[in-house]
Design a protein around this motif. Sequence first.
Motif, PDB file in Angstrom:
ATOM      1  N   SER A  41      42.803  36.353  35.827  1.00 49.78           N
ATOM      2  CA  SER A  41      43.711  37.500  35.863  1.00 49.78           C
ATOM      3  C   SER A  41      43.611  38.193  37.220  1.00 49.78           C
ATOM      4  O   SER A  41      42.641  37.983  37.965  1.00 49.78           O
ATOM      5  CB  SER A  41      43.384  38.488  34.749  1.00 49.78           C
ATOM      6  OG  SER A  41      42.078  39.008  34.921  1.00 49.78           O
ATOM      7  N   TRP A  42      44.607  39.020  37.518  1.00 53.06           N
ATOM      8  CA  TRP A  42      44.670  39.701  38.799  1.00 53.06           C
ATOM      9  C   TRP A  42      44.847  41.192  38.552  1.00 53.06           C
ATOM     10  O   TRP A  42      45.533  41.598  37.617  1.00 53.06           O
ATOM     11  CB  TRP A  42      45.838  39.171  39.640  1.00 53.06           C
ATOM     12  CG  TRP A  42      45.684  37.728  40.040  1.00 53.06           C
ATOM     13  CD1 TRP A  42      45.853  36.640  39.240  1.00 53.06           C
ATOM     14  CD2 TRP A  42      45.314  37.229  41.316  1.00 53.06           C
ATOM     15  NE1 TRP A  42      45.625  35.484  39.927  1.00 53.06           N
ATOM     16  CE2 TRP A  42      45.286  35.821  41.230  1.00 53.06           C
ATOM     17  CE3 TRP A  42      45.004  37.833  42.539  1.00 53.06           C
ATOM     18  CZ2 TRP A  42      44.963  35.013  42.298  1.00 53.06           C
ATOM     19  CZ3 TRP A  42      44.687  37.013  43.621  1.00 53.06           C
ATOM     20  CH2 TRP A  42      44.662  35.627  43.495  1.00 53.06           C
ATOM     21  N   ARG A  43      44.220  41.980  39.410  1.00 53.72           N
ATOM     22  CA  ARG A  43      44.313  43.437  39.296  1.00 53.72           C
ATOM     23  C   ARG A  43      44.856  44.007  40.609  1.00 53.72           C
ATOM     24  O   ARG A  43      44.480  43.547  41.692  1.00 53.72           O
ATOM     25  CB  ARG A  43      42.943  44.062  39.017  1.00 53.72           C
ATOM     26  CG  ARG A  43      42.416  43.799  37.618  1.00 53.72           C
ATOM     27  CD  ARG A  43      43.082  44.682  36.592  1.00 53.72           C
ATOM     28  NE  ARG A  43      42.609  44.403  35.243  1.00 53.72           N
ATOM     29  CZ  ARG A  43      41.565  44.992  34.694  1.00 53.72           C
ATOM     30  NH1 ARG A  43      40.864  45.874  35.397  1.00 53.72           N
ATOM     31  NH2 ARG A  43      41.201  44.717  33.463  1.00 53.72           N
ATOM     32  N   PHE A  44      45.718  45.005  40.484  1.00 46.98           N
ATOM     33  CA  PHE A  44      46.213  45.730  41.644  1.00 46.98           C
ATOM     34  C   PHE A  44      45.054  46.556  42.184  1.00 46.98           C
ATOM     35  O   PHE A  44      44.667  47.578  41.604  1.00 46.98           O
ATOM     36  CB  PHE A  44      47.390  46.619  41.237  1.00 46.98           C
ATOM     37  CG  PHE A  44      48.110  47.255  42.398  1.00 46.98           C
ATOM     38  CD1 PHE A  44      48.998  46.538  43.170  1.00 46.98           C
ATOM     39  CD2 PHE A  44      47.893  48.594  42.704  1.00 46.98           C
ATOM     40  CE1 PHE A  44      49.667  47.125  44.235  1.00 46.98           C
ATOM     41  CE2 PHE A  44      48.553  49.193  43.763  1.00 46.98           C
ATOM     42  CZ  PHE A  44      49.441  48.451  44.526  1.00 46.98           C
ATOM     43  N   ALA A  45      44.463  46.119  43.294  1.00 47.87           N
ATOM     44  CA  ALA A  45      43.227  46.738  43.786  1.00 47.87           C
ATOM     45  C   ALA A  45      43.145  46.563  45.292  1.00 47.87           C
ATOM     46  O   ALA A  45      43.831  45.727  45.894  1.00 47.87           O
ATOM     47  CB  ALA A  45      42.005  46.125  43.103  1.00 47.87           C
ATOM     48  N   THR A  46      42.274  47.344  45.905  1.00 46.84           N
ATOM     49  CA  THR A  46      42.030  47.274  47.336  1.00 46.84           C
ATOM     50  C   THR A  46      40.555  47.526  47.610  1.00 46.84           C
ATOM     51  O   THR A  46      39.857  48.151  46.805  1.00 46.84           O
ATOM     52  CB  THR A  46      42.887  48.323  48.084  1.00 46.84           C
ATOM     53  OG1 THR A  46      42.683  48.179  49.493  1.00 46.84           O
ATOM     54  CG2 THR A  46      42.500  49.734  47.679  1.00 46.84           C
ATOM     55  N   GLU A  47      40.105  47.019  48.738  1.00 49.82           N
ATOM     56  CA  GLU A  47      38.712  47.192  49.119  1.00 49.82           C
ATOM     57  C   GLU A  47      38.495  48.576  49.728  1.00 49.82           C
ATOM     58  O   GLU A  47      39.322  49.059  50.489  1.00 49.82           O
ATOM     59  CB  GLU A  47      38.303  46.106  50.124  1.00 49.82           C
ATOM     60  CG  GLU A  47      38.367  44.692  49.562  1.00 49.82           C
ATOM     61  CD  GLU A  47      37.974  43.646  50.596  1.00 49.82           C
ATOM     62  OE1 GLU A  47      37.722  44.040  51.751  1.00 49.82           O
ATOM     63  OE2 GLU A  47      37.922  42.459  50.239  1.00 49.82           O
ATOM     64  N   THR A  48      37.371  49.186  49.396  1.00 50.39           N
ATOM     65  CA  THR A  48      37.002  50.477  49.962  1.00 50.39           C
ATOM     66  C   THR A  48      35.952  50.278  51.058  1.00 50.39           C
ATOM     67  O   THR A  48      35.534  49.157  51.338  1.00 50.39           O
ATOM     68  CB  THR A  48      36.449  51.406  48.867  1.00 50.39           C
ATOM     69  OG1 THR A  48      35.243  50.841  48.321  1.00 50.39           O
ATOM     70  CG2 THR A  48      37.472  51.587  47.747  1.00 50.39           C
ATOM     71  N   LYS A  49      35.535  51.372  51.656  1.00 51.47           N
ATOM     72  CA  LYS A  49      34.537  51.315  52.721  1.00 51.47           C
ATOM     73  C   LYS A  49      33.111  51.338  52.177  1.00 51.47           C
ATOM     74  O   LYS A  49      32.155  51.372  52.956  1.00 51.47           O
ATOM     75  CB  LYS A  49      34.746  52.479  53.682  1.00 51.47           C
ATOM     76  CG  LYS A  49      36.081  52.419  54.408  1.00 51.47           C
ATOM     77  CD  LYS A  49      36.237  53.591  55.365  1.00 51.47           C
ATOM     78  CE  LYS A  49      37.581  53.528  56.078  1.00 51.47           C
ATOM     79  NZ  LYS A  49      37.763  54.676  57.015  1.00 51.47           N
ATOM     80  N   GLU A  50      32.973  51.341  50.851  1.00 56.12           N
ATOM     81  CA  GLU A  50      31.651  51.301  50.241  1.00 56.12           C
ATOM     82  C   GLU A  50      31.272  49.857  49.915  1.00 56.12           C
ATOM     83  O   GLU A  50      32.145  49.002  49.719  1.00 56.12           O
ATOM     84  CB  GLU A  50      31.625  52.159  48.971  1.00 56.12           C
ATOM     85  CG  GLU A  50      31.949  53.627  49.227  1.00 56.12           C
ATOM     86  CD  GLU A  50      31.941  54.432  47.940  1.00 56.12           C
ATOM     87  OE1 GLU A  50      31.664  53.829  46.880  1.00 56.12           O
ATOM     88  OE2 GLU A  50      32.213  55.644  48.004  1.00 56.12           O
TER      89      GLU A  50
END
Length: 512
Positions: free
Chosen positions: A440-449
Amino acid sequence: MQNHPRKKSQMNAGQTACASSGKAGMWDQINWPRHDRQVRRLQARIVKATREGRHHKVKALQWLLTHSFGGRALTVKRVTENKGKRTPGVDGALWQTPAGKFTAIQSLRRRGYQPQPLRRVHIPKANGKLRPLGIPTMKDRAMQALHLLALAPIAETTGDPNSYGFRPARCTADAIEQCHNVLSKRVSPLWVLEGDIRGCFDHISHEWMLRHIPTDKAVLRRWLQAGFVEHQSFFPTEAGTPQGGIISPTLANMTLDGLEALLKTAFRKRYGRKAFHPKVNLIRYADDFIITGSSRELLENEVRPVVERFLGDRGLLLSPEKTCVTSVEDGFDFLGQHLRKRKGKLLVQPSKKNTHQFLEKVRAVLRKNQSVTQENLIWTLNPILRGWVNYHRHCAAKKSFKKVDAVIWRCLWQWAKRRHPGKSRRWVLRKYWKPWRRNSWRFATETKEWKPDGKPVLLQLVSINSARIERHWKVKGDANPYDPQWQPYFEDHAFLRKYGFPRHEISENRSC
């Protein structure tokens, strides 16, 4: 020897600065837990005196509470820490500094108090119309909150058991669960009177409230007759309690209380040769209510006239356009849910109107944020999605969650494709969606943490389809949060709602 004017002004300024700093320190030194315990103790005594019918004792305790330092301090703390703390009234005054807050405590006096007119604004309603809202000044809000401390215990003691709107420790899920309890049985009533009061807050009779609301009559009269200012013009108020006042929901609730007892008295179950079971039950949330009945004729010809007479005494009317009698098998909407009985089973699902409004709100957010970063869009959408899911997670909403999740996915796909018209679908998918568990795929983005294993922390959109459906544990109808006898119940009830099982099971498992 005569003092120099400049030295005298400097001395006065220094004294003022010392006084303000002293008041700021006094505000910071207030013992809030101690004053909260004192107020709760007085409220418990008001509950006890109300149940015993000692009205003079109730009045004396109310006077003691509204004139106590703790009561005044807690009300100033409330109006300066809620969401409307930066919204001024007609005078434009705000209490933002510790010195100003402590000065406000000393200004809450009954003698010489005269409320100022409300500042009238309009907010949009769900049907596209505008709802008038009256914003009191900070001092008027604090005075209303102060008298509400003394009035709320009475309202909770004398209120209808199945009234759930604007009451502590009650919510819409309690009202829906009561509907399920009443309508889900095999012998449950099959007809419902959907009641809608025309302009409830705007048309309540002032004379009725002054005769029946057990609070300071002089102060209440001043609030009701304060009027409002709109477009720099003053308008007097001859009826109603303004929407926007802290005490207004409680006044409206106490105006409508008594209808459930009246219906139970008028439509009792009869035994013997002329046996009759009307199956009349009232479930009310603020000014929205439904009344169940055994037949359409009973609701139209007998129950509705009783309700109209009850409301007429209070200056209120039923809306003929929105008040109707509906079969439970055909279904009806109540508090954003659709209730319908099919083949003897009651289904409670999100209503089509509520779902459509929610999706339109999401689409409006996407249209407004076409150029923002993905991270900002997720931070904007998550509270909206989470709020809608939490509201409907106690009913049979799994199918609705799946449909809504698919619609939002398509909206997000259009939002992403519009930003990169020259890129391929695979490229857009890998940029804005991240792999998640089983294919499955999620609408997400990488953070700076970063995680301890060196991988970036993902900020993802709330997945509506992944929400769990949980049963809601309804509060008991006669439970009173101001009565110390009910305190263990509310502690157990809060634990049950949070963890899904009774607290006593932990001690039983430990003993085993």
